[in-house]
Scaffold this motif. Sequence first.
Motif, PDB file in Angstrom:
ATOM      1  N   ASP A 145      42.205 105.931 -50.078  1.00  0.00           N
ATOM      2  CA  ASP A 145      40.788 106.186 -50.370  1.00  0.00           C
ATOM      3  C   ASP A 145      40.599 106.559 -51.837  1.00  0.00           C
ATOM      4  O   ASP A 145      39.629 106.120 -52.483  1.00  0.00           O
ATOM      5  CB  ASP A 145      40.258 107.304 -49.474  1.00  0.00           C
ATOM      6  N   ALA A 146      41.497 107.387 -52.352  1.00  0.00           N
ATOM      7  CA  ALA A 146      41.399 107.768 -53.760  1.00  0.00           C
ATOM      8  C   ALA A 146      41.568 106.546 -54.650  1.00  0.00           C
ATOM      9  O   ALA A 146      40.848 106.381 -55.645  1.00  0.00           O
ATOM     10  CB  ALA A 146      42.457 108.822 -54.098  1.00  0.00           C
ATOM     11  N   ASN A 147      42.491 105.675 -54.280  1.00  0.00           N
ATOM     12  CA  ASN A 147      42.699 104.455 -55.064  1.00  0.00           C
ATOM     13  C   ASN A 147      41.495 103.527 -54.959  1.00  0.00           C
ATOM     14  O   ASN A 147      41.092 102.890 -55.950  1.00  0.00           O
ATOM     15  CB  ASN A 147      43.953 103.731 -54.571  1.00  0.00           C
ATOM     16  N   ALA A 148      40.893 103.461 -53.766  1.00  0.00           N
ATOM     17  CA  ALA A 148      39.701 102.628 -53.586  1.00  0.00           C
ATOM     18  C   ALA A 148      38.552 103.155 -54.445  1.00  0.00           C
ATOM     19  O   ALA A 148      37.765 102.378 -55.008  1.00  0.00           O
ATOM     20  CB  ALA A 148      39.295 102.592 -52.115  1.00  0.00           C
ATOM     21  N   PHE A 149      38.451 104.485 -54.557  1.00  0.00           N
ATOM     22  CA  PHE A 149      37.423 105.068 -55.419  1.00  0.00           C
ATOM     23  C   PHE A 149      37.646 104.647 -56.868  1.00  0.00           C
ATOM     24  O   PHE A 149      36.704 104.292 -57.570  1.00  0.00           O
ATOM     25  CB  PHE A 149      37.460 106.599 -55.305  1.00  0.00           C
ATOM     26  N   ARG A 154      36.382 101.209 -61.504  1.00  0.00           N
ATOM     27  CA  ARG A 154      36.777 100.143 -62.431  1.00  0.00           C
ATOM     28  C   ARG A 154      35.764  98.992 -62.384  1.00  0.00           C
ATOM     29  O   ARG A 154      35.382  98.445 -63.420  1.00  0.00           O
ATOM     30  CB  ARG A 154      38.180  99.628 -62.067  1.00  0.00           C
ATOM     31  N   GLN A 155      35.324  98.647 -61.182  1.00  0.00           N
ATOM     32  CA  GLN A 155      34.320  97.589 -61.054  1.00  0.00           C
ATOM     33  C   GLN A 155      32.998  98.023 -61.662  1.00  0.00           C
ATOM     34  O   GLN A 155      32.293  97.233 -62.311  1.00  0.00           O
ATOM     35  CB  GLN A 155      34.132  97.226 -59.573  1.00  0.00           C
ATOM     36  N   ASN A 156      32.672  99.295 -61.486  1.00  0.00           N
ATOM     37  CA  ASN A 156      31.436  99.826 -62.070  1.00  0.00           C
ATOM     38  C   ASN A 156      31.489  99.787 -63.594  1.00  0.00           C
ATOM     39  O   ASN A 156      30.497  99.466 -64.257  1.00  0.00           O
ATOM     40  CB  ASN A 156      31.223 101.262 -61.591  1.00  0.00           C
ATOM     41  N   VAL A 157      32.663 100.091 -64.157  1.00  0.00           N
ATOM     42  CA  VAL A 157      32.828 100.016 -65.605  1.00  0.00           C
ATOM     43  C   VAL A 157      32.639  98.576 -66.080  1.00  0.00           C
ATOM     44  O   VAL A 157      31.982  98.321 -67.094  1.00  0.00           O
ATOM     45  CB  VAL A 157      34.208 100.561 -66.028  1.00  0.00           C
ATOM     46  N   ASN A 158      33.230  97.630 -65.351  1.00  0.00           N
ATOM     47  CA  ASN A 158      33.046  96.216 -65.704  1.00  0.00           C
ATOM     48  C   ASN A 158      31.569  95.834 -65.713  1.00  0.00           C
ATOM     49  O   ASN A 158      31.087  95.139 -66.619  1.00  0.00           O
ATOM     50  CB  ASN A 158      33.796  95.331 -64.709  1.00  0.00           C
ATOM     51  N   THR A 159      30.837  96.297 -64.689  1.00  0.00           N
ATOM     52  CA  THR A 159      29.406  95.991 -64.597  1.00  0.00           C
ATOM     53  C   THR A 159      28.648  96.596 -65.772  1.00  0.00           C
ATOM     54  O   THR A 159      27.780  95.937 -66.377  1.00  0.00           O
ATOM     55  CB  THR A 159      28.833  96.529 -63.277  1.00  0.00           C
ATOM     56  N   GLN A 160      28.980  97.849 -66.105  1.00  0.00           N
ATOM     57  CA  GLN A 160      28.297  98.513 -67.228  1.00  0.00           C
ATOM     58  C   GLN A 160      28.628  97.833 -68.558  1.00  0.00           C
ATOM     59  O   GLN A 160      27.772  97.728 -69.432  1.00  0.00           O
ATOM     60  CB  GLN A 160      28.693  99.985 -67.281  1.00  0.00           C
ATOM     61  N   ILE A 161      29.872  97.393 -68.713  1.00  0.00           N
ATOM     62  CA  ILE A 161      30.243  96.680 -69.941  1.00  0.00           C
ATOM     63  C   ILE A 161      29.407  95.415 -70.081  1.00  0.00           C
ATOM     64  O   ILE A 161      28.877  95.108 -71.157  1.00  0.00           O
ATOM     65  CB  ILE A 161      31.750  96.346 -69.932  1.00  0.00           C
ATOM     66  N   ASP A 162      29.268  94.681 -68.994  1.00  0.00           N
ATOM     67  CA  ASP A 162      28.481  93.438 -69.021  1.00  0.00           C
ATOM     68  C   ASP A 162      27.021  93.732 -69.360  1.00  0.00           C
ATOM     69  O   ASP A 162      26.414  93.050 -70.203  1.00  0.00           O
ATOM     70  CB  ASP A 162      28.594  92.745 -67.664  1.00  0.00           C
ATOM     71  N   ARG A 253      40.206  92.517 -65.680  1.00  0.00           N
ATOM     72  CA  ARG A 253      39.686  93.439 -66.693  1.00  0.00           C
ATOM     73  C   ARG A 253      38.660  92.697 -67.546  1.00  0.00           C
ATOM     74  O   ARG A 253      39.005  91.751 -68.249  1.00  0.00           O
ATOM     75  CB  ARG A 253      40.857  93.909 -67.553  1.00  0.00           C
ATOM     76  N   LEU A 254      37.404  93.128 -67.503  1.00  0.00           N
ATOM     77  CA  LEU A 254      36.364  92.476 -68.287  1.00  0.00           C
ATOM     78  C   LEU A 254      36.507  92.896 -69.739  1.00  0.00           C
ATOM     79  O   LEU A 254      36.573  94.083 -70.056  1.00  0.00           O
ATOM     80  CB  LEU A 254      34.986  92.865 -67.762  1.00  0.00           C
ATOM     81  N   ALA A 255      36.573  91.926 -70.621  1.00  0.00           N
ATOM     82  CA  ALA A 255      36.766  92.193 -72.045  1.00  0.00           C
ATOM     83  C   ALA A 255      35.545  91.737 -72.828  1.00  0.00           C
ATOM     84  O   ALA A 255      34.745  90.916 -72.365  1.00  0.00           O
ATOM     85  CB  ALA A 255      38.018  91.491 -72.562  1.00  0.00           C
ATOM     86  N   VAL A 256      35.419  92.275 -74.046  1.00  0.00           N
ATOM     87  CA  VAL A 256      34.331  91.895 -74.947  1.00  0.00           C
ATOM     88  C   VAL A 256      34.858  90.851 -75.926  1.00  0.00           C
ATOM     89  O   VAL A 256      35.941  91.015 -76.493  1.00  0.00           O
ATOM     90  CB  VAL A 256      33.795  93.116 -75.720  1.00  0.00           C
ATOM     91  N   ALA A 290      40.708 102.840 -70.828  1.00  0.00           N
ATOM     92  CA  ALA A 290      42.081 102.808 -71.347  1.00  0.00           C
ATOM     93  C   ALA A 290      42.745 104.176 -71.301  1.00  0.00           C
ATOM     94  O   ALA A 290      43.942 104.286 -71.020  1.00  0.00           O
ATOM     95  CB  ALA A 290      42.073 102.276 -72.779  1.00  0.00           C
ATOM     96  N   ASP A 291      41.960 105.226 -71.573  1.00  0.00           N
ATOM     97  CA  ASP A 291      42.532 106.556 -71.725  1.00  0.00           C
ATOM     98  C   ASP A 291      42.656 107.314 -70.408  1.00  0.00           C
ATOM     99  O   ASP A 291      43.560 108.144 -70.252  1.00  0.00           O
ATOM    100  CB  ASP A 291      41.664 107.361 -72.699  1.00  0.00           C
ATOM    101  N   VAL A 292      41.761 107.050 -69.466  1.00  0.00           N
ATOM    102  CA  VAL A 292      41.727 107.842 -68.235  1.00  0.00           C
ATOM    103  C   VAL A 292      41.951 106.994 -66.984  1.00  0.00           C
ATOM    104  O   VAL A 292      42.851 107.269 -66.180  1.00  0.00           O
ATOM    105  CB  VAL A 292      40.382 108.596 -68.107  1.00  0.00           C
ATOM    106  N   LEU A 293      41.139 105.971 -66.819  1.00  0.00           N
ATOM    107  CA  LEU A 293      41.163 105.227 -65.560  1.00  0.00           C
ATOM    108  C   LEU A 293      42.509 104.564 -65.316  1.00  0.00           C
ATOM    109  O   LEU A 293      43.087 104.676 -64.217  1.00  0.00           O
ATOM    110  CB  LEU A 293      40.041 104.187 -65.554  1.00  0.00           C
ATOM    111  N   ASP A 294      43.043 103.863 -66.325  1.00  0.00           N
ATOM    112  CA  ASP A 294      44.332 103.178 -66.153  1.00  0.00           C
ATOM    113  C   ASP A 294      45.443 104.163 -65.835  1.00  0.00           C
ATOM    114  O   ASP A 294      46.226 103.971 -64.887  1.00  0.00           O
ATOM    115  CB  ASP A 294      44.685 102.389 -67.419  1.00  0.00           C
ATOM    116  N   SER A 295      45.543 105.224 -66.631  1.00  0.00           N
ATOM    117  CA  SER A 295      46.645 106.172 -66.457  1.00  0.00           C
ATOM    118  C   SER A 295      46.516 106.941 -65.140  1.00  0.00           C
ATOM    119  O   SER A 295      47.522 107.222 -64.478  1.00  0.00           O
ATOM    120  CB  SER A 295      46.711 107.145 -67.641  1.00  0.00           C
TER     121      SER A 295
END
Length: 568
Positions: A145-149, A154-162, A253-256, A290-295
């Motif tokens: 569940d924690a990993n699913a969160f 991560r998906q929310n970050v991708n959406t916000q980046i877009d 990973r959505l990139a710019v 890069a600093d928090v979510l991945d690690s």
Amino acid sequence: MNLANLGKAGLLVAQNRLQTAGHNINNAATEGYSRQTVLAQTAGATPTSAGWIGRGVQAVSVQRSYDNFLYHQLTGSLTRGAALKTYGDQISQINNLVADRTVGISPNIQKFFDGLDAVASAPADVAGRQELLGRANSLASQIRDANAFLDGQRQNVNTQIDTTVTQVNSYLDRIQDLNRQIAVAKASNPGQPPNDLFDQRDQLTSELGQIIDIKTYEQDDRVSITVGNGQTVLGGDEVYHLQTLPSAADPGRLAVYYTVLDAGGTLKPVEMSDGMITGGKLGGLLTFRADVLDSTQNDLGRLALGISMSINAQHVQGYDPSGAAGLDFFTVSTPKIIQNEANVAGTNPSATITDFSKLTNKDYRMAFDGANYSVTRVPDGTVMGSIAPNATATFDGVEFNTTPVTGAAAGDSWLIQPTREAAAGMNVAITDPAKIAAAGWDPDANSGAGGPAGSANGDNALLLAQLRSKKILGGLASGPAGQGTMGLNETYSQLVNTVAVKTQSNTTAQKAQESLIQQNFAAQQAVSGVNMDEEYINLQQYQEQYRAAARLIDTASTLFDTLLSLRN
């Protein structure tokens, strides 16, 4: 120059000043508006035998109160502030997830080992065995569940980046439109600055800077804008829109991407690394990822592997009530290997975890130079070593194998994530309580030949329970195999503390930045802002000037009437 003309000139200047003061008052609350002032000068003088007689006053221009240094000082602090706020909004969600030590993963680790203690004390108790499986499933479920969160974030970050990149492009179009309006205005009224248009462009540029860190360059009243390491997004009369596309190295990973013209004159997208954008909302999102979510997700995966692999390693050494050797207690995920979309190679290398005690929370990039494969730790860039074709090498408890690779060409690369998805695949492999291998080996059984100790023996369950306090993770790369520096709860506590420290550090930095923004805003407004008290005083002064100029005209009319009466 007669008195009537002097009065007329005075009336026009006073009228311009009254209109400008009214404009200032009406826009006192308009964001980005700079106070305007009518610049006036003497209209010169006429030579006479009695001396030079003044011809009155004339308006020269309308000037906005603007300081380039203060403006850029304010916009720079706003850019940094927006990045900190966005980073804080994101990390607070993870901090809320892991901070409560009364529910979640930490207490479930304790309950699982309490269940092992219970089975070790009463290995023949079927209810105790069933309770252990229930607790094991609860622990695995909490980790999943924690990993699913984290996956959802991560998906929310991708959406916000877009969404954010779409906003950036919209601002670039609007700024370019104002560039054109300013050019037209300057051409239609040469020498006079279109102050309101300048203010609107400056405000849009400031707002754009709160989305992405930018650098601006002004030439011939046109603003050009670059991002990252100098990539032009607005130059001359062209807008080069940013894009969001899956990263070539990691499609999830959505990139710019910025755009450039290729040799054929076609716009081509070029990927920007996350580190190239650090300011504004977009910079905050990329830095957080890069600093928090991945690690954090890698740390959670490392914890899952530490639990599953350590329990499995001990469980298979025990025996169930029927005397059968123990099976794996948990399922174990294998490292994820992602090939770069530009690869020529038809197959990928493989990776196997050989020593979970030495696992880190990092990913690895394997690259082929045409002769050998280099392995680099990501994101810190540490070069781990090189591997020849058809060979293996072990770094940080992971064995990298190049033997499966076929048809590789220089420049091919792979991203290897040993722990990223480990938490998602943590399931309890045993469903039958009778398959719990609680018993140990009895060397005296079978007339001294040795054998399983029997259903009443809980030696192996005791050894499993002792893993609660054993140092099994965080081992040194040069240390002995299987020897770590942290227990399982210590590992999770480190994850929690790391997130907490980063959250607190960002909160402190954000408060300091907010104070700096207020100071910079006050300094900028002291020059460019509208002071209502000052404008009221100016209105009275300009009103008196208007009345005095009108009296000049009235006086001129009276004198003219006097002259006419003399003739009569």
